[in-house]
Write a protein that holds these residues in place. Structure first.
Motif, PDB file in Angstrom:
ATOM      1  N   ARG A 183       0.868  -1.146  -0.117  1.00 23.57           N
ATOM      2  CA  ARG A 183      -0.313  -0.128  -0.167  1.00 23.57           C
ATOM      3  C   ARG A 183       0.783   1.036  -0.174  1.00 23.57           C
ATOM      4  NH1 ARG A 183      -2.505   1.739   5.711  1.00 23.57           N
ATOM      5  NH2 ARG A 183      -0.921   1.229   7.070  1.00 23.57           N
ATOM      6  N   LEU A 184       0.559   2.448  -0.325  1.00 26.31           N
ATOM      7  CA  LEU A 184       1.032   3.517  -0.867  1.00 26.31           C
ATOM      8  C   LEU A 184       0.602   3.924   0.409  1.00 26.31           C
ATOM      9  CD1 LEU A 184       2.724   5.317  -2.348  1.00 26.31           C
ATOM     10  CD2 LEU A 184       1.187   5.513  -3.383  1.00 26.31           C
ATOM     11  N   LEU A 185       1.544   4.917   1.401  1.00 22.98           N
ATOM     12  CA  LEU A 185       1.501   5.411   2.224  1.00 22.98           C
ATOM     13  C   LEU A 185       1.877   7.489   2.662  1.00 22.98           C
ATOM     14  CD1 LEU A 185       3.126   3.978   5.178  1.00 22.98           C
ATOM     15  CD2 LEU A 185       2.026   3.651   4.993  1.00 22.98           C
ATOM     16  N   ASP A 186       2.120   7.446   1.306  1.00 20.24           N
ATOM     17  CA  ASP A 186       2.319   8.618   1.324  1.00 20.24           C
ATOM     18  C   ASP A 186       3.148   8.782  -0.029  1.00 20.24           C
ATOM     19  OD1 ASP A 186       2.140  11.929   1.614  1.00 20.24           O
ATOM     20  OD2 ASP A 186       4.359  12.223   1.947  1.00 20.24           O
ATOM     21  N   ALA A 187       2.593   9.690  -0.766  1.00 20.78           N
ATOM     22  CA  ALA A 187       3.292  10.317  -2.037  1.00 20.78           C
ATOM     23  C   ALA A 187       3.639  12.407  -2.437  1.00 20.78           C
ATOM     24  CB  ALA A 187       3.528   9.787  -3.726  1.00 20.78           C
ATOM     25  N   SER A 188       4.538  12.381  -2.409  1.00 17.37           N
ATOM     26  CA  SER A 188       4.949  14.312  -2.614  1.00 17.37           C
ATOM     27  C   SER A 188       6.485  13.840  -2.237  1.00 17.37           C
ATOM     28  CB  SER A 188       4.190  14.550  -0.897  1.00 17.37           C
ATOM     29  OG  SER A 188       5.049  14.265  -0.027  1.00 17.37           O
ATOM     30  N   ARG A 189       6.532  15.480  -2.954  1.00 14.63           N
ATOM     31  CA  ARG A 189       7.845  15.716  -3.359  1.00 14.63           C
ATOM     32  C   ARG A 189       8.949  15.131  -4.239  1.00 14.63           C
ATOM     33  NH1 ARG A 189       8.994  19.783   2.454  1.00 14.63           N
ATOM     34  NH2 ARG A 189       7.030  20.755   2.477  1.00 14.63           N
ATOM     35  N   GLY A 190       8.784  14.143  -4.794  1.00 14.48           N
ATOM     36  CA  GLY A 190       9.301  13.275  -5.852  1.00 14.48           C
ATOM     37  C   GLY A 190      10.085  12.010  -4.620  1.00 14.48           C
ATOM     38  N   SER A 191       9.539  12.069  -4.058  1.00 15.60           N
ATOM     39  CA  SER A 191       9.044  10.154  -3.469  1.00 15.60           C
ATOM     40  C   SER A 191       7.804  10.030  -2.708  1.00 15.60           C
ATOM     41  CB  SER A 191      10.427  10.250  -2.113  1.00 15.60           C
ATOM     42  OG  SER A 191       9.854  11.647  -0.911  1.00 15.60           O
ATOM     43  N   SER A 192       8.679   9.026  -2.177  1.00 17.12           N
ATOM     44  CA  SER A 192       6.890   7.618  -2.070  1.00 17.12           C
ATOM     45  C   SER A 192       6.956   7.266  -0.728  1.00 17.12           C
ATOM     46  CB  SER A 192       6.235   6.513  -3.147  1.00 17.12           C
ATOM     47  OG  SER A 192       6.128   8.132  -4.735  1.00 17.12           O
ATOM     48  N   LEU A 193       6.127   7.078   0.269  1.00 17.30           N
ATOM     49  CA  LEU A 193       5.998   5.333   1.017  1.00 17.30           C
ATOM     50  C   LEU A 193       5.956   4.881   1.243  1.00 17.30           C
ATOM     51  CD1 LEU A 193       6.930   7.913   4.501  1.00 17.30           C
ATOM     52  CD2 LEU A 193       8.303   6.196   3.235  1.00 17.30           C
ATOM     53  N   VAL A 194       6.106   3.132   0.870  1.00 21.42           N
ATOM     54  CA  VAL A 194       5.422   2.631   0.826  1.00 21.42           C
ATOM     55  C   VAL A 194       5.606   0.793   1.865  1.00 21.42           C
ATOM     56  CG1 VAL A 194       5.234   0.433  -1.423  1.00 21.42           C
ATOM     57  CG2 VAL A 194       5.588   2.897  -2.110  1.00 21.42           C
ATOM     58  N   GLU A 195       4.277   0.925   2.378  1.00 16.83           N
ATOM     59  CA  GLU A 195       4.419  -0.400   3.146  1.00 16.83           C
ATOM     60  C   GLU A 195       4.272  -1.942   2.246  1.00 16.83           C
ATOM     61  OE1 GLU A 195       1.878  -0.300   6.622  1.00 16.83           O
ATOM     62  OE2 GLU A 195       1.087  -1.636   5.519  1.00 16.83           O
ATOM     63  N   LEU A 196       5.425  -2.697   2.467  1.00  9.59           N
ATOM     64  CA  LEU A 196       5.262  -3.960   1.942  1.00  9.59           C
ATOM     65  C   LEU A 196       4.988  -5.140   2.642  1.00  9.59           C
ATOM     66  CD1 LEU A 196       8.072  -3.409  -0.945  1.00  9.59           C
ATOM     67  CD2 LEU A 196       5.807  -3.965  -1.027  1.00  9.59           C
ATOM     68  N   THR A 197       4.528  -5.772   2.688  1.00  8.57           N
ATOM     69  CA  THR A 197       4.078  -7.196   3.447  1.00  8.57           C
ATOM     70  C   THR A 197       5.083  -8.563   2.856  1.00  8.57           C
ATOM     71  OG1 THR A 197       1.926  -6.725   4.803  1.00  8.57           O
ATOM     72  CG2 THR A 197       3.007  -9.014   5.525  1.00  8.57           C
ATOM     73  N   LEU A 198       5.819  -9.368   3.693  1.00  8.56           N
ATOM     74  CA  LEU A 198       6.877 -10.796   3.028  1.00  8.56           C
ATOM     75  C   LEU A 198       6.523 -10.959   3.212  1.00  8.56           C
ATOM     76  CD1 LEU A 198       8.893  -8.173   0.895  1.00  8.56           C
ATOM     77  CD2 LEU A 198       7.291  -9.091  -0.345  1.00  8.56           C
ATOM     78  N   HIS A 199       6.835 -12.523   2.734  1.00 11.44           N
ATOM     79  CA  HIS A 199       7.258 -14.164   3.358  1.00 11.44           C
ATOM     80  C   HIS A 199       8.756 -14.421   3.037  1.00 11.44           C
ATOM     81  CE1 HIS A 199       4.533 -15.876   1.053  1.00 11.44           C
ATOM     82  NE2 HIS A 199       5.340 -16.446   0.286  1.00 11.44           N
ATOM     83  N   SER A 200       9.152 -13.877   1.538  1.00 10.23           N
ATOM     84  CA  SER A 200      10.305 -13.896   0.791  1.00 10.23           C
ATOM     85  C   SER A 200      11.245 -14.389   2.208  1.00 10.23           C
ATOM     86  CB  SER A 200       9.886 -13.481  -0.104  1.00 10.23           C
ATOM     87  OG  SER A 200      12.119 -13.883  -0.655  1.00 10.23           O
ATOM     88  N   GLY A 201      12.383 -15.344   1.733  1.00  4.49           N
ATOM     89  CA  GLY A 201      13.146 -14.574   2.535  1.00  4.49           C
ATOM     90  C   GLY A 201      14.730 -14.798   1.512  1.00  4.49           C
ATOM     91  N   ARG A 202      14.580 -14.349   0.927  1.00  4.67           N
ATOM     92  CA  ARG A 202      15.412 -13.700  -0.605  1.00  4.67           C
ATOM     93  C   ARG A 202      15.764 -12.749   0.111  1.00  4.67           C
ATOM     94  NH1 ARG A 202      11.187 -15.104  -5.591  1.00  4.67           N
ATOM     95  NH2 ARG A 202      12.924 -14.280  -7.044  1.00  4.67           N
ATOM     96  N   ASN A 203      17.969 -12.394  -0.357  1.00  3.20           N
ATOM     97  CA  ASN A 203      18.347 -11.181  -0.154  1.00  3.20           C
ATOM     98  C   ASN A 203      17.843  -9.762  -0.702  1.00  3.20           C
ATOM     99  OD1 ASN A 203      19.682 -13.535   1.508  1.00  3.20           O
ATOM    100  ND2 ASN A 203      21.481 -13.277   0.436  1.00  3.20           N
ATOM    101  N   ARG A 204      17.958  -9.538  -0.299  1.00  2.17           N
ATOM    102  CA  ARG A 204      17.944  -7.532  -0.398  1.00  2.17           C
ATOM    103  C   ARG A 204      16.554  -7.548  -1.636  1.00  2.17           C
ATOM    104  NH1 ARG A 204      22.234  -4.707   0.139  1.00  2.17           N
ATOM    105  NH2 ARG A 204      20.779  -3.101  -1.518  1.00  2.17           N
TER     106      ARG A 204
END
Length: 278
Positions: A183-204
Protein backbone atom coordinates in the motif's frame (compact mmCIF):
# COMPACT_ATOMS: atom_id res chain seq x y z
CA UNK A 1 -4.56 -54.49 41.89
CA UNK A 2 -6.64 -51.67 40.45
CA UNK A 3 -6.27 -50.71 36.78
CA UNK A 4 -4.33 -47.59 37.79
CA UNK A 5 -1.90 -49.27 40.21
CA UNK A 6 0.61 -49.93 37.43
CA UNK A 7 1.16 -46.21 36.83
CA UNK A 8 1.42 -45.24 40.49
CA UNK A 9 4.88 -44.80 42.06
CA UNK A 10 6.06 -47.65 44.21
CA UNK A 11 5.80 -47.30 47.98
CA UNK A 12 8.36 -44.73 49.18
CA UNK A 13 9.15 -43.40 45.70
CA UNK A 14 8.61 -39.72 44.92
CA UNK A 15 6.26 -39.09 41.99
CA UNK A 16 8.00 -38.04 38.78
CA UNK A 17 7.71 -34.51 37.42
CA UNK A 18 6.35 -31.30 38.88
CA UNK A 19 2.70 -30.45 39.38
CA UNK A 20 1.36 -28.47 36.45
CA UNK A 21 -0.14 -25.85 38.75
CA UNK A 22 3.24 -25.13 40.31
CA UNK A 23 5.05 -24.94 36.97
CA UNK A 24 2.57 -22.50 35.46
CA UNK A 25 2.41 -20.40 38.61
CA UNK A 26 6.21 -20.14 38.58
CA UNK A 27 6.00 -19.11 34.92
CA UNK A 28 3.77 -16.20 35.90
CA UNK A 29 0.63 -17.46 34.18
CA UNK A 30 -1.65 -17.16 37.22
CA UNK A 31 -2.00 -18.36 40.81
CA UNK A 32 -2.25 -22.09 41.45
CA UNK A 33 -5.91 -21.74 42.37
CA UNK A 34 -6.68 -19.95 39.10
CA UNK A 35 -4.69 -22.52 37.13
CA UNK A 36 -6.72 -25.31 38.72
CA UNK A 37 -9.83 -23.56 37.43
CA UNK A 38 -8.24 -23.37 33.96
CA UNK A 39 -7.68 -27.14 34.09
CA UNK A 40 -11.30 -27.75 35.07
CA UNK A 41 -12.39 -25.53 32.15
CA UNK A 42 -10.18 -27.44 29.70
CA UNK A 43 -8.04 -24.42 28.82
CA UNK A 44 -4.61 -26.04 29.27
CA UNK A 45 -2.86 -28.50 26.99
CA UNK A 46 0.34 -30.48 27.50
CA UNK A 47 2.04 -31.67 24.30
CA UNK A 48 -1.14 -30.92 22.39
CA UNK A 49 -3.47 -32.88 24.71
CA UNK A 50 -6.04 -31.16 26.91
CA UNK A 51 -5.35 -31.72 30.61
CA UNK A 52 -8.31 -32.90 32.68
CA UNK A 53 -6.79 -34.05 35.97
CA UNK A 54 -5.69 -31.63 38.69
CA UNK A 55 -2.84 -33.89 39.77
CA UNK A 56 -1.08 -33.81 36.39
CA UNK A 57 2.71 -33.68 36.61
CA UNK A 58 5.03 -32.59 33.80
CA UNK A 59 8.70 -32.27 32.97
CA UNK A 60 9.31 -28.52 32.48
CA UNK A 61 12.45 -29.24 30.44
CA UNK A 62 10.75 -31.32 27.76
CA UNK A 63 6.96 -30.89 27.88
CA UNK A 64 5.23 -28.19 25.84
CA UNK A 65 2.38 -26.36 27.54
CA UNK A 66 -0.13 -23.88 26.18
CA UNK A 67 -2.99 -21.97 27.79
CA UNK A 68 -5.92 -20.92 25.61
CA UNK A 69 -3.83 -21.88 22.59
CA UNK A 70 -0.88 -19.64 23.51
CA UNK A 71 2.45 -21.30 24.28
CA UNK A 72 3.99 -20.81 27.72
CA UNK A 73 7.74 -20.41 28.13
CA UNK A 74 8.93 -22.91 30.72
CA UNK A 75 12.63 -22.99 29.84
CA UNK A 76 13.98 -19.92 31.63
CA UNK A 77 17.41 -20.40 30.03
CA UNK A 78 16.02 -19.09 26.74
CA UNK A 79 16.26 -15.36 26.06
CA UNK A 80 14.26 -13.36 23.52
CA UNK A 81 15.25 -9.78 22.70
CA UNK A 82 13.94 -7.22 20.21
CA UNK A 83 16.43 -4.76 18.69
CA UNK A 84 15.75 -1.71 16.56
CA UNK A 85 18.89 -2.05 14.47
CA UNK A 86 20.21 1.31 13.30
CA UNK A 87 21.71 1.86 9.87
CA UNK A 88 25.45 1.43 9.61
CA UNK A 89 25.47 -1.79 11.68
CA UNK A 90 26.01 -5.20 10.07
CA UNK A 91 23.85 -8.14 11.16
CA UNK A 92 26.52 -10.33 12.67
CA UNK A 93 27.86 -10.83 16.17
CA UNK A 94 31.47 -10.42 15.05
CA UNK A 95 32.41 -8.69 11.84
CA UNK A 96 35.74 -9.84 10.40
CA UNK A 97 36.21 -6.49 8.68
CA UNK A 98 35.88 -4.47 11.86
CA UNK A 99 32.57 -2.83 10.97
CA UNK A 100 30.04 -1.99 13.72
CA UNK A 101 28.24 -5.22 14.62
CA UNK A 102 25.54 -6.45 17.00
CA UNK A 103 27.73 -7.20 20.01
CA UNK A 104 27.26 -3.70 21.40
CA UNK A 105 23.55 -4.39 21.88
CA UNK A 106 23.89 -7.65 23.83
CA UNK A 107 26.11 -6.64 26.76
CA UNK A 108 23.09 -6.45 29.08
CA UNK A 109 22.39 -10.20 28.82
CA UNK A 110 24.71 -12.97 30.02
CA UNK A 111 23.58 -15.48 27.42
CA UNK A 112 25.25 -15.75 24.03
CA UNK A 113 22.60 -14.36 21.71
CA UNK A 114 22.32 -14.65 17.94
CA UNK A 115 20.34 -12.71 15.37
CA UNK A 116 17.37 -14.31 13.63
CA UNK A 117 17.79 -13.43 9.99
CA UNK A 118 19.66 -10.34 8.84
CA UNK A 119 19.12 -6.76 7.77
CA UNK A 120 21.73 -5.21 5.51
CA UNK A 121 23.86 -2.41 6.92
CA UNK A 122 21.74 0.33 5.34
CA UNK A 123 18.41 -1.15 6.47
CA UNK A 124 17.13 -0.38 9.96
CA UNK A 125 14.39 -1.89 12.07
CA UNK A 126 13.22 -4.96 13.93
CA UNK A 127 15.74 -7.71 14.53
CA UNK A 128 15.25 -10.61 16.95
CA UNK A 129 18.15 -11.80 19.11
CA UNK A 130 17.87 -15.14 20.90
CA UNK A 131 19.66 -18.28 22.07
CA UNK A 132 16.67 -20.46 21.08
CA UNK A 133 17.83 -22.38 18.00
CA UNK A 134 14.45 -24.07 17.39
CA UNK A 135 12.60 -20.78 17.28
CA UNK A 136 15.33 -19.14 15.17
CA UNK A 137 15.00 -21.90 12.59
CA UNK A 138 11.24 -21.44 12.18
CA UNK A 139 11.36 -17.65 12.08
CA UNK A 140 14.26 -17.32 9.67
CA UNK A 141 13.72 -20.18 7.24
CA UNK A 142 11.66 -19.06 4.21
CA UNK A 143 9.86 -22.41 4.01
CA UNK A 144 7.81 -21.46 7.09
CA UNK A 145 6.50 -18.26 5.49
CA UNK A 146 6.80 -15.92 8.47
CA UNK A 147 5.68 -12.49 7.30
CA UNK A 148 7.65 -9.27 7.63
CA UNK A 149 6.42 -5.72 7.10
CA UNK A 150 8.70 -3.03 5.66
CA UNK A 151 8.30 0.68 5.01
CA UNK A 152 10.38 1.95 2.13
CA UNK A 153 11.07 5.53 1.13
CA UNK A 154 11.59 5.36 -2.62
CA UNK A 155 12.43 7.71 -5.47
CA UNK A 156 9.53 8.99 -7.54
CA UNK A 157 5.77 9.12 -7.13
CA UNK A 158 4.39 5.60 -6.85
CA UNK A 159 1.04 5.06 -8.55
CA UNK A 160 -1.85 2.74 -7.79
CA UNK A 161 -0.88 0.76 -10.87
CA UNK A 162 2.61 0.17 -9.43
CA UNK A 163 1.11 -1.05 -6.15
CA UNK A 164 -1.06 -3.45 -8.12
CA UNK A 165 2.01 -4.68 -10.02
CA UNK A 166 3.82 -5.44 -6.75
CA UNK A 167 0.95 -7.61 -5.50
CA UNK A 168 0.33 -9.32 -8.85
CA UNK A 169 3.99 -10.25 -9.13
CA UNK A 170 7.13 -9.32 -11.04
CA UNK A 171 10.00 -11.28 -12.52
CA UNK A 172 13.47 -10.92 -10.99
CA UNK A 173 16.73 -12.53 -12.05
CA UNK A 174 16.21 -15.31 -9.46
CA UNK A 175 12.55 -15.92 -10.27
CA UNK A 176 9.08 -14.41 -9.81
CA UNK A 177 8.08 -12.61 -6.62
CA UNK A 178 5.01 -10.81 -5.36
CA UNK A 179 4.16 -8.92 -2.21
CA UNK A 180 1.57 -10.44 0.12
CA UNK A 181 0.30 -6.90 0.63
CA UNK A 182 1.35 -3.47 -0.60
CA UNK A 183 0.00 0.00 0.00
CA UNK A 184 1.02 3.57 -0.68
CA UNK A 185 1.36 5.60 2.52
CA UNK A 186 2.41 8.93 1.00
CA UNK A 187 3.65 10.45 -2.24
CA UNK A 188 4.98 14.00 -2.37
CA UNK A 189 8.05 16.07 -3.24
CA UNK A 190 9.43 13.50 -5.62
CA UNK A 191 9.40 10.52 -3.26
CA UNK A 192 6.95 7.96 -1.85
CA UNK A 193 6.44 5.86 1.25
CA UNK A 194 5.40 2.29 0.47
CA UNK A 195 4.49 -0.45 2.96
CA UNK A 196 5.24 -3.99 1.81
CA UNK A 197 4.33 -7.26 3.52
CA UNK A 198 6.40 -10.27 2.43
CA UNK A 199 7.16 -13.78 3.57
CA UNK A 200 10.09 -14.26 1.19
CA UNK A 201 13.55 -14.83 2.63
CA UNK A 202 15.39 -13.85 -0.55
CA UNK A 203 18.27 -11.44 -0.15
CA UNK A 204 17.58 -7.70 -0.50
CA UNK A 205 14.17 -8.56 -1.91
CA UNK A 206 12.44 -5.24 -1.10
CA UNK A 207 15.20 -3.20 -2.68
CA UNK A 208 15.23 -5.39 -5.77
CA UNK A 209 11.44 -5.34 -6.13
CA UNK A 210 11.20 -1.58 -5.90
CA UNK A 211 14.09 -1.08 -8.31
CA UNK A 212 12.37 -3.43 -10.77
CA UNK A 213 9.26 -1.22 -10.84
CA UNK A 214 11.31 1.93 -11.31
CA UNK A 215 11.45 3.24 -7.72
CA UNK A 216 14.87 2.65 -6.09
CA UNK A 217 14.86 2.55 -2.30
CA UNK A 218 16.40 5.50 -0.42
CA UNK A 219 15.54 4.33 3.10
CA UNK A 220 14.18 1.02 4.40
CA UNK A 221 12.94 -0.03 7.82
CA UNK A 222 11.43 -3.32 8.99
CA UNK A 223 8.49 -2.57 11.27
CA UNK A 224 7.13 -6.06 11.93
CA UNK A 225 8.46 -9.62 12.11
CA UNK A 226 5.80 -12.30 12.54
CA UNK A 227 3.64 -11.27 15.52
CA UNK A 228 6.16 -8.68 16.77
CA UNK A 229 5.80 -4.95 16.15
CA UNK A 230 8.64 -2.46 16.52
CA UNK A 231 6.35 0.08 18.16
CA UNK A 232 8.10 3.08 19.71
CA UNK A 233 11.42 1.33 20.40
CA UNK A 234 14.12 3.90 19.48
CA UNK A 235 16.83 3.10 16.95
CA UNK A 236 19.82 1.49 18.62
CA UNK A 237 17.82 0.24 21.61
CA UNK A 238 17.04 -3.34 22.63
CA UNK A 239 14.56 -4.82 25.10
CA UNK A 240 13.41 -8.22 26.23
CA UNK A 241 10.14 -9.43 24.81
CA UNK A 242 7.11 -9.27 27.07
CA UNK A 243 5.40 -12.45 28.29
CA UNK A 244 2.67 -11.93 25.69
CA UNK A 245 5.21 -11.44 22.89
CA UNK A 246 7.17 -14.52 23.94
CA UNK A 247 3.98 -16.54 23.98
CA UNK A 248 3.10 -15.37 20.48
CA UNK A 249 6.54 -16.28 19.15
CA UNK A 250 6.61 -19.69 20.81
CA UNK A 251 3.09 -20.44 19.58
CA UNK A 252 4.21 -19.64 16.05
CA UNK A 253 7.31 -21.83 16.35
CA UNK A 254 5.25 -24.81 17.55
CA UNK A 255 2.55 -24.60 14.90
CA UNK A 256 4.59 -26.58 12.37
CA UNK A 257 5.30 -29.98 13.91
CA UNK A 258 7.10 -31.20 10.77
CA UNK A 259 10.28 -29.17 11.27
CA UNK A 260 13.17 -31.37 10.07
CA UNK A 261 15.57 -32.46 12.80
CA UNK A 262 18.74 -30.86 11.47
CA UNK A 263 21.71 -29.26 13.14
CA UNK A 264 20.15 -25.88 12.36
CA UNK A 265 17.49 -26.57 14.98
CA UNK A 266 19.77 -27.54 17.83
CA UNK A 267 22.10 -24.59 17.86
CA UNK A 268 21.57 -21.04 16.70
CA UNK A 269 24.57 -20.03 14.62
CA UNK A 270 26.00 -16.71 13.51
CA UNK A 271 26.97 -18.47 10.26
CA UNK A 272 23.54 -20.07 9.80
CA UNK A 273 22.84 -20.37 6.04
CA UNK A 274 19.11 -19.94 6.57
CA UNK A 275 19.51 -16.28 7.50
CA UNK A 276 18.30 -13.90 4.83
CA UNK A 277 19.59 -10.39 4.25
CA UNK A 278 17.16 -7.57 3.54
Amino acid sequence: MTPDDSVLPAMGEAPEGVRLQKVLANAGVASRRVIEQYIVEGRIRVNGQTVTELGRRIDPESDLVDVDGTAVQLDVSKRYVMLNKPTGVVSTMKDENGRPDLRRFTDEWPERLYNVGRLDAETSGLLILTNDGDLAHVLAHPSFGVTKVYIAKVDGLVTAQTISTLTRGIELEDGPIKADKARLLDASRGSSLVELTLHSGRNRIVRRMMAAVGHPVDELVRRQFGPLHLGALPAGKARELSKIERGALLTLSRQDSAVPATSDRTQASDKDPIQEIE
